[in-house]
Design a protein around this motif. Structure first.
Motif, PDB file in Angstrom:
ATOM      1  N   LEU A 136       1.110   6.930   0.915  1.00  0.00           N
ATOM      2  CA  LEU A 136       0.196   5.645   0.591  1.00  0.00           C
ATOM      3  C   LEU A 136      -0.078   5.935  -0.725  1.00  0.00           C
ATOM      4  CD1 LEU A 136      -1.962   6.255   3.692  1.00  0.00           C
ATOM      5  CD2 LEU A 136      -1.028   3.876   3.108  1.00  0.00           C
ATOM      6  N   VAL A 137      -0.292   4.704  -1.432  1.00  0.00           N
ATOM      7  CA  VAL A 137      -0.726   4.634  -3.005  1.00  0.00           C
ATOM      8  C   VAL A 137      -2.151   5.181  -2.904  1.00  0.00           C
ATOM      9  CG1 VAL A 137      -0.780   3.382  -5.186  1.00  0.00           C
ATOM     10  CG2 VAL A 137       0.802   2.758  -3.372  1.00  0.00           C
ATOM     11  N   PHE A 138      -2.348   6.373  -3.586  1.00  0.00           N
ATOM     12  CA  PHE A 138      -3.511   7.181  -3.789  1.00  0.00           C
ATOM     13  C   PHE A 138      -3.523   8.192  -4.957  1.00  0.00           C
ATOM     14  CE2 PHE A 138      -6.306  10.611  -2.314  1.00  0.00           C
ATOM     15  CZ  PHE A 138      -7.255   9.868  -1.948  1.00  0.00           C
ATOM     16  N   ARG A 139      -4.039   7.758  -5.902  1.00  0.00           N
ATOM     17  CA  ARG A 139      -4.323   8.635  -7.034  1.00  0.00           C
ATOM     18  C   ARG A 139      -5.265   9.725  -7.085  1.00  0.00           C
ATOM     19  NH1 ARG A 139       0.473   7.077  -6.552  1.00  0.00           N
ATOM     20  NH2 ARG A 139       1.416   5.489  -7.733  1.00  0.00           N
ATOM     21  N   ASP A 140      -6.253   9.547  -6.173  1.00  0.00           N
ATOM     22  CA  ASP A 140      -7.405  10.514  -6.126  1.00  0.00           C
ATOM     23  C   ASP A 140      -6.999  11.759  -5.310  1.00  0.00           C
ATOM     24  OD1 ASP A 140      -9.887  11.615  -6.171  1.00  0.00           O
ATOM     25  OD2 ASP A 140     -10.843   9.934  -5.432  1.00  0.00           O
ATOM     26  N   VAL A 191      -2.801   2.081  -8.198  1.00  0.00           N
ATOM     27  CA  VAL A 191      -3.590   3.397  -8.391  1.00  0.00           C
ATOM     28  C   VAL A 191      -4.281   3.627  -6.859  1.00  0.00           C
ATOM     29  CG1 VAL A 191      -5.989   3.987  -9.196  1.00  0.00           C
ATOM     30  CG2 VAL A 191      -4.525   2.825 -10.554  1.00  0.00           C
ATOM     31  N   GLY A 192      -4.617   2.402  -6.179  1.00  0.00           N
ATOM     32  CA  GLY A 192      -4.989   2.736  -4.650  1.00  0.00           C
ATOM     33  C   GLY A 192      -6.453   3.054  -4.918  1.00  0.00           C
ATOM     34  N   PRO A 193      -7.106   3.341  -3.558  1.00  0.00           N
ATOM     35  CA  PRO A 193      -8.483   3.370  -3.365  1.00  0.00           C
ATOM     36  C   PRO A 193      -8.969   4.914  -3.716  1.00  0.00           C
ATOM     37  CG  PRO A 193      -7.493   3.697  -1.213  1.00  0.00           C
ATOM     38  CD  PRO A 193      -6.386   3.077  -2.359  1.00  0.00           C
ATOM     39  N   ASP A 194     -10.061   5.156  -4.059  1.00  0.00           N
ATOM     40  CA  ASP A 194     -10.631   6.588  -4.249  1.00  0.00           C
ATOM     41  C   ASP A 194     -10.831   7.057  -2.733  1.00  0.00           C
ATOM     42  OD1 ASP A 194     -13.038   5.738  -3.295  1.00  0.00           O
ATOM     43  OD2 ASP A 194     -13.855   5.630  -5.412  1.00  0.00           O
ATOM     44  N   TYR A 203       0.746  -1.233  -0.004  1.00  0.00           N
ATOM     45  CA  TYR A 203      -0.024   0.031   0.012  1.00  0.00           C
ATOM     46  C   TYR A 203       0.809   1.228  -0.080  1.00  0.00           C
ATOM     47  CZ  TYR A 203      -3.961  -3.079   0.893  1.00  0.00           C
ATOM     48  OH  TYR A 203      -4.965  -3.959   1.004  1.00  0.00           O
ATOM     49  N   THR A 204       2.071   1.277  -0.035  1.00  0.00           N
ATOM     50  CA  THR A 204       3.056   2.578   0.042  1.00  0.00           C
ATOM     51  C   THR A 204       3.884   2.560  -0.987  1.00  0.00           C
ATOM     52  OG1 THR A 204       4.740   1.853   1.576  1.00  0.00           O
ATOM     53  CG2 THR A 204       2.588   2.579   2.796  1.00  0.00           C
TER      54      THR A 204
END
Length: 630
Positions: free
Chosen positions: A50-54, A482-485, A43-44
């Motif tokens: 953190l993996v988060f594209r939103d 991409v990770g979560p929204d 997840y990182t």
């Protein structure tokens, strides 16, 4: 001047058959050392973010989400403090830095601190920072940040009005008061998920049934404007959680300004009782209770009329009172903590839990099959109609208060709850909430001598919880690139495989930290004297079976063949004085200080019996003198 230190105690009992609890405890350390790495890898990113594209800041209120990023790692420093690998502390620090940079880029932080949000959520998000400060008190960067963050709330800072002794708005932070609830032209910040709780200000002229407001944007805006004006300014009781931020700075640096502010601000809330039956939840911009709420002592943001009522109010009262007592030694502060618990219990009654719509997942395993059987339910909230929203008493509050005070009256309150409950307090359910708590009752029963198999069952449950989280990580369908929204960011908390509740209870004699902004309140702590770091040495297990200050009992087991030395500290912050210490059946030795050294040859065990005076010394994050374990 050199301080005279008593010689270390020495284990002399040879370990023949290792206790099952000791083997399970070391297994729990081992499985978590693998599990957190799996989480981190999945997840990182390299810099710890953190993996988060939103993005954040685009939702209904535009202010939510900071806490959810930090919460994914909130108990990682605790694992290190208890004896986890040095790698987990390094990882926790890297993720804290990475997430801080990530949130700064999204405009959610200013100079490393939350731009402005309520302390129900800020308290959650800061647990990681507090843990890092306790684990690495000599870190200059953390020390500087802790002082700078605390100064945001001192006189001269942007958030505090020293004339009226208020934090000026429910949403506050690095940018000062952040009036209202939103930066957008949206005045009805009310989630559909909160529909069962109803409107917090149902007495104003603009109020209407929830569905009517949801269907009529203009009507909703009219309601929201009044809600903004009445609830979006002035002080609210959950702001007491800010005392942990300032106490944390004091424990690192000892600045008397920080201690003085905590006392001043908690005193202001004590005075707001002003002969009332129950502590109010609000004070206006001039410090007057009910100033913006038609004289009502209820109706403040995250207060008695707001979801979830008692849990945030009770937590804030305990956190503020505990911090003030820690810094002053004045036990009268605990009356502020006791007040909301005792008031709702006076209105409690046996009811059928199956008739309550707001019972949370925390209680469903306990009540399964008992929905038709009456059990004691207490009202969580208050409005113009009186006390309402009966629910299971959040046991973590009275248990945490008792563990902190060790007063007979606080134990009796817990015993009354136990006797009035229809469900089994000895049962250990393998369940996880994001708070990583929920097993206060069987631990309490163990300390009372009524649950002898608890250590083994609790440790197996924790191992199973860790395995379940790892399995959920491996089966996560979200694209790892991409990770979560923005709606899925709670999944990180739900999959965090680090489990520290069992270790806190069994090794330190302490419950899980109060999640909405509490500091660690450990009865005892350990330091590896050979490695000069916090936590139990490798191969060593500890079991606290009694936390009576006059008779604290700790079993220490060295499962390995190599000798080791450790320091036992009284309290999370060396605030408890250990008066005497006894190894097995030897005569007690005088200690008269917060530390006692113990030497464990290979394959040995020892039972320590300590007498202690609680909070007899100045609290500090500083490490012990290592020569105490000579």
């Amino acid at each position: 001047m050199r301080i005279s230190l008593p010689p270390a105690l020495r284990a002399s009992r040879t370990l023949t058959t290792p206790p099952q609890w000791a083997a399970l405890q070391r297994e729990l350390f081992a499985v978590q050392d693998k599990a957190w790495r799996i989480f981190s890898d999945r997840y990182t990113e390299r810099d710890g973010r953190l993996v988060f594209r939103d993005t954040l800041g685009q939702g209904l209120d535009g202010r939510d989400g900071v806490d959810d990023f930090y919460e994914a790692f909130f108990n990682w420093p605790t694992l290190y403090l208890l004896g986890g690998s040095a790698d987990v502390l390094a990882a926790a620090r890297r993720h804290w830095r990475g997430v801080t940079g990530q949130l700064t880029e999204m405009g959610m932080l200013v100079d490393g601190f939350e731009r402005g949000y309520d302390w129900f959520h800020q308290g959650e998000g800061l647990l990681l920072f507090y843990g890092l400060c306790l684990a690495a008190p000599d870190d200059g960067e953390l020390r500087e940040l802790a002082g700078r963050f605390a100064d945001l709330y001192l006189p001269g800072g942007p958030n505090y009005d020293p004339e009226h002794r208020i934090i000026r708005a429910p949403h506050n932070g690095a940018a000062g008061p952040r009036w209202g609830f939103s930066d957008h032209d949206v005045y009805f910040p009310w989630s559909l998920a909160l529909r069962p709780y109803g409107l917090p200000l149902d007495w104003i002229d603009e109020a209407a049934p929830f569905d009517d407001l949801a269907a009529d944007p203009e009507r909703a805006r009219a309601y929201g404007r009044v809600m903004w004006d009445r609830m979006g300014r002035g002080d609210t009781i959950v702001n007491l959680a800010a005392t942990s931020l300032v106490t944390n700075a004091y424990l690192l640096g000892g600045d008397p300004r920080h201690a003085a502010w905590v006392v001043e601000y908690v005193d202001a809330w004590r005075e707001r009782l002003d002969g009332r039956d129950v502590v109010p939840d609000n004070a206006g911009t001039h410090g007057v209770v009910g100033e913006h709420l038609g004289g009502r002592w209820y109706g403040g943001h995250y207060g008695w009329s707001w979801p979830h009522g008692l849990p945030p109010v009770g937590t804030a009262a305990i956190v503020g009172a505990a911090n003030a007592m820690l810094l002053t030694g004045d036990r009268s502060y605990l009356e502020l903590a006791r007040n909301p618990l005792d008031v709702v219990l006076r209105h409690a009654a046996p009811m059928r839990p199956g008739e309550v719509s707001t019972i949370t997942n925390r209680w469903r395993p306990h009540l399964r099959g008992l929905e038709g059987e009456p059990t004691l339910l207490a009202p969580m909230r208050r409005d113009d109609s009186g006390w309402f929203d009966h629910n299971v008493m959040p046991t973590q509050l009275p248990v945490a208060l008792w563990q902190f005070s060790r007063d007979a009256a606080d134990r009796e309150r817990v015993d009354r709850l136990r006797e009035a409950s229809s469900w089994d307090w000895t049962a250990v359910h393998t369940q996880r909430t994001k708070e990583e708590s929920g097993h206060e009752e069987p631990w309490y029963e163990y300390l009372a001598g009524r649950n002898p198999g608890f250590p083994e069952r609790m440790l197996r449950s924790a191992i199973d919880s860790c395995a379940e989280r790892v399995e959920s990580i491996e089966n996560d369908a979200v694209d790892p690139a991409v990770g979560p929204d923005a709606f899925g960011i709670h999944d990180w908390q739900n999959r965090n495989p680090v489990v520290t509740e069992a270790l806190l209870q069994l090794t330190t004699g302490s419950p899980q930290v109060l999640y909405n902004g509490g500091l660690a309140q450990m009865h005892v702590r350990y330091f590896d004297a050979d490695r000069r770091r916090p936590g139990l040495p490798p191969d060593v297990a500890a079991l606290v079976s009694g936390i009576d200050p006059a008779h604290t009992v700790i079993e220490l087991v060295n499962l390995g063949n190599a000798p080791c030395s450790l320091v036992v500290q009284g309290g999370a912050f060396a605030e408890h004085r250990i008066d005497t210490a006894r190894a097995d059946d030897e005569a007690p030795r005088p200690v008269e200080g917060p530390y006692v050294g113990v030497r464990l040859p290979g394959a040995t065990q020892v039972r320590l019996t300590l007498t202690m005076t609680l909070r007899a010394g100045r609290p500090t994050y500083a490490a012990p003198p290592w020569e105490v374990a000579r």
